[in-house]
Design an enzyme around this catalytic site. Structure first.
Site, PDB file in Angstrom:
ATOM      1  N   CYS A  82       0.823  -1.209   0.000  1.00  0.00           N
ATOM      2  CA  CYS A  82       0.000   0.000   0.000  1.00  0.00           C
ATOM      3  C   CYS A  82       0.862   1.267   0.000  1.00  0.00           C
ATOM      4  O   CYS A  82       1.528   1.536  -0.983  1.00  0.00           O
ATOM      5  CB  CYS A  82      -0.989  -0.035   1.162  1.00  0.00           C
ATOM      6  N   HIS A 169      -3.808  -5.382   0.371  1.00  0.00           N
ATOM      7  CA  HIS A 169      -3.209  -5.779   1.656  1.00  0.00           C
ATOM      8  C   HIS A 169      -3.160  -7.295   1.799  1.00  0.00           C
ATOM      9  O   HIS A 169      -4.170  -7.915   2.146  1.00  0.00           O
ATOM     10  CB  HIS A 169      -4.027  -5.189   2.808  1.00  0.00           C
ATOM     11  N   GLU A 171      -1.830  -8.929   4.107  1.00  0.00           N
ATOM     12  CA  GLU A 171      -1.771  -9.326   5.521  1.00  0.00           C
ATOM     13  C   GLU A 171      -3.144  -9.488   6.157  1.00  0.00           C
ATOM     14  O   GLU A 171      -3.264 -10.028   7.248  1.00  0.00           O
ATOM     15  CB  GLU A 171      -0.920  -8.329   6.322  1.00  0.00           C
ATOM     16  N   SER A 223       2.067 -14.168  38.461  1.00  0.00           N
ATOM     17  CA  SER A 223       0.669 -13.767  38.637  1.00  0.00           C
ATOM     18  C   SER A 223      -0.303 -14.930  38.462  1.00  0.00           C
ATOM     19  O   SER A 223      -1.473 -14.808  38.775  1.00  0.00           O
ATOM     20  CB  SER A 223       0.334 -12.702  37.601  1.00  0.00           C
ATOM     21  N   GLY A 225      -0.578 -16.092  35.425  1.00  0.00           N
ATOM     22  CA  GLY A 225      -0.770 -16.012  33.977  1.00  0.00           C
ATOM     23  C   GLY A 225       0.355 -16.742  33.246  1.00  0.00           C
ATOM     24  O   GLY A 225       1.338 -17.175  33.854  1.00  0.00           O
ATOM     25  N   SER A 228       4.145 -14.577  32.934  1.00  0.00           N
ATOM     26  CA  SER A 228       5.069 -14.559  34.078  1.00  0.00           C
ATOM     27  C   SER A 228       5.530 -15.978  34.409  1.00  0.00           C
ATOM     28  O   SER A 228       6.662 -16.177  34.851  1.00  0.00           O
ATOM     29  CB  SER A 228       4.423 -13.880  35.291  1.00  0.00           C
TER      30      SER A 228
END
Ligand code: XMP
Length: 510
Positions: A82, A169, A171, A223, A225, A228
């Site tokens: 683009c 595009h 992507e 945490s 998660g 971490s």
């Protein structure tokens, strides 16, 4: 081991990240760098090819962004997308004009000339266009490979160099052959190897961390998660017991969170100390209803506890689970976006404490972190967990946060998540959770009148949390979730389903 490497010069397009994701999914390593990066710096990186992203700017702007033109004298293959294509074509003396109408949306691609970059791409494939400027006539060194069905130049190449431009595009998912096009550019034109696998990084990362840390000490806050946990396991593998880690039990975590994650972490050499901060957090949150105040209080309390631990550990390094999307935000040329919610993340906090950062995941996307975690031996249940915000359940309880209300939410949330797992929906949903709404409504249970709270269930599909669409959970599953929650959780007599997308909504309710 040498990985093939693609550099994406970012001109500020909203979808630059998607270019990177597409390339990584093809198992090729890539990085997004600012468009201004000098030619010398680019050469130092030794890329196999370069991609120029799109941009909100117009090449007719006085200050139209431009890359270091020395690049055109190198032999590195270049693909402009683009704005990137318009810029390349202009530098090769093409005629680019503001078009009267913006070409926006799907268009069929008409092949004009066969070329390797169009391999396996059928004529009349659907491509996605979004541009205001149009390339009208190419300079003499360029040639057209394809046009849009409306006659505009869609793909061109340089006659002797490996320089390509595409006005559509590749992507975005709407371009049916987008991935094939990118793959052709990488593997056929630029001879890249598909040798990037996050798991292969372990050896290098471990070595790097070892070198950096030497004999010093490291601290990490876990945490519950994925990020971490994975970064702490990596660091533990590198420095062993020079790492001291801890989990602050804020009282605002998911049901049995600590119990669930601890055994696996211990097996992998991370032995976090559990700090029970729940009383302190509830005390500070007493009477607080404002979402931003909740976030600030939790952030501040967390730092207080963190500082005590960090001092005790005498650490000089802090492990932080920064991911690549966070890094991309900071290299982007666009200005800072408005603060919608003040995010509380464990890392970044203790600036004044002079801790150097160790960020072993800063070149990875979330799904790559999961692959890496798996190679490190982290259990599927831990790796596949949905993202969870730093302030925890406090921002999923509208109004005041009390231990009783947290308990109600934890129970409902656990029922919800378990049903999604049973029905094989958990892994295809990006994030799912319950929200406790402080609205009481009348219900009937047996012969009794009830007057209880409402639970909202939220489920979204997303790739990075920046945008999200609500997940279409089948009606019979919704039905099961609703009746299980109402029947088993005392204090709830109504369940509603959140069907808002982000934007304009956000994923969390506060
Ligand atoms: P929103 O609500 O902003 O959430 O659409 C996007 C993603 O970010 C998570 N989130 C947070 N994560 N600290 C975090 O570490 C926070 O303060 C925080 N607030 C929201 C949210 O769960 C979603 O995945």
């Amino acid at each position: 081991m040498k990985f093939s490497k693609v550099l994406i010069l970012d001109f500020g397009s909203q979808v630059t990240k998607l270019i990177a994701r597409n390339i990584r999914e093809l198992n090729v390593y890539c990085e997004i760098i600012p468009y201004k990066t000098s030619y010398k710096k680019i050469l130092d990186e030794n890329p196999d090819c370069i991609i120029l992203s799109g941009s909100p700017a117009s090449i007719h702007d006085k200050k139209a962004p431009i890359f270091d033109k020395e690049l055109l004298n190198s032999k590195i293959p270049i693909l402009g997308i683009c704005y990137g294509a318009q810029l390349l074509s202009k530098l090769f003396n093409s005629d680019v004009k503001k078009s009267k109408i913006r070409e926006f949306g799907p268009a069929k691609l008409k092949k004009i000339k066969n070329d390797k970059i169009l391999s396996k791409i059928p004529n009349k494939s659907i491509s996605w266009m979004s541009h205001g400027d149009t390339i009208f006539k190419l300079g003499s060194k360029l040639q057209t490979l394809a046009k849009s069905e409306f006659g505009s130049i869609a793909i061109f190449k340089h006659k002797t160099k490996k320089i390509y431009g595409t006005q559509f595009h590749p992507e975005v998912v709407h371009t049916s052959f987008g991935k094939q096009f990118i793959s052709n550019f990488l593997f056929i034109i630029s001879n890249c190897k598909n040798n990037w696998k996050p798991g292969k990084l372990i050896k290098n990362k471990v070595e790097e961390i070892k070198q950096k840390v030497g004999n010093k000490k490291v601290i990490s806050a876990i945490s519950g998660g994925v990020d971490s946990s994975v970064s702490s396991v990596l660091v533990a593998r590198a420095v062993g017991n020079k790492l001291s880690s801890f989990i602050v039990d804020t009282g605002l975590m998911r049901k049995d969170e600590v119990k669930l994650i601890l055994p696996n972490l211990k097996k992998l050499g991370v032995k976090p100390k559990i700090i029970d901060g729940s009383k302190l957090f509830f005390k500070k949150l007493k009477g607080v209803k404002n979402p931003e105040r909740k976030r600030k209080i939790i952030g501040k309390t967390f730092i207080e506890l963190f500082e005590i631990e960090a001092k005790k550990s005498k650490a000089e390094f802090l492990v932080q689970g920064t991911l690549y999307p966070d890094v991309i935000e900071s290299v982007s040329i666009s200005g800072p976006s408005a603060v919608i919610k003040s995010h509380h993340n464990v890392g970044g906090l203790p600036k004044k404490m002079n801790l150097s950062l160790i960020e072993p995941l800063r070149d990875l996307f979330k799904d790559e972190v999961r692959v890496l975690g798996k190679s490190l031996g982290i259990e599927k249940d831990l790796i596949g967990r949905h993202p969870f915000p730093g302030p925890g359940l406090a921002i999923r309880i509208l109004g005041e946060v009390t231990p009783e209300r947290v308990k109600i939410l934890q129970e409902a949330d656990s029922i919800y998540v378990n049903i999604l797992k049973e029905k094989n929906l958990y892994d295809i949903i990006w994030q799912a959770f319950c929200v406790l709404i402080p609205i009481k409504t009348v219900g009937v249970m047996g012969d009794e009148r009830t007057y209880e709270n409402t639970i909202a269930i939220r489920a979204v599909n997303s790739t990075d949390g920046m945008t999200a669409s609500w997940s279409r959970i089948p009606y019979d599953v919704l039905d099961l979730i609703s009746s299980e929650i109402i029947n088993s959780v005392k204090g709830i007599n109504k369940v509603v389903f959140d069907i808002s997308n982000k934007p304009p909504s956000t994923i969390e309710w506060e």
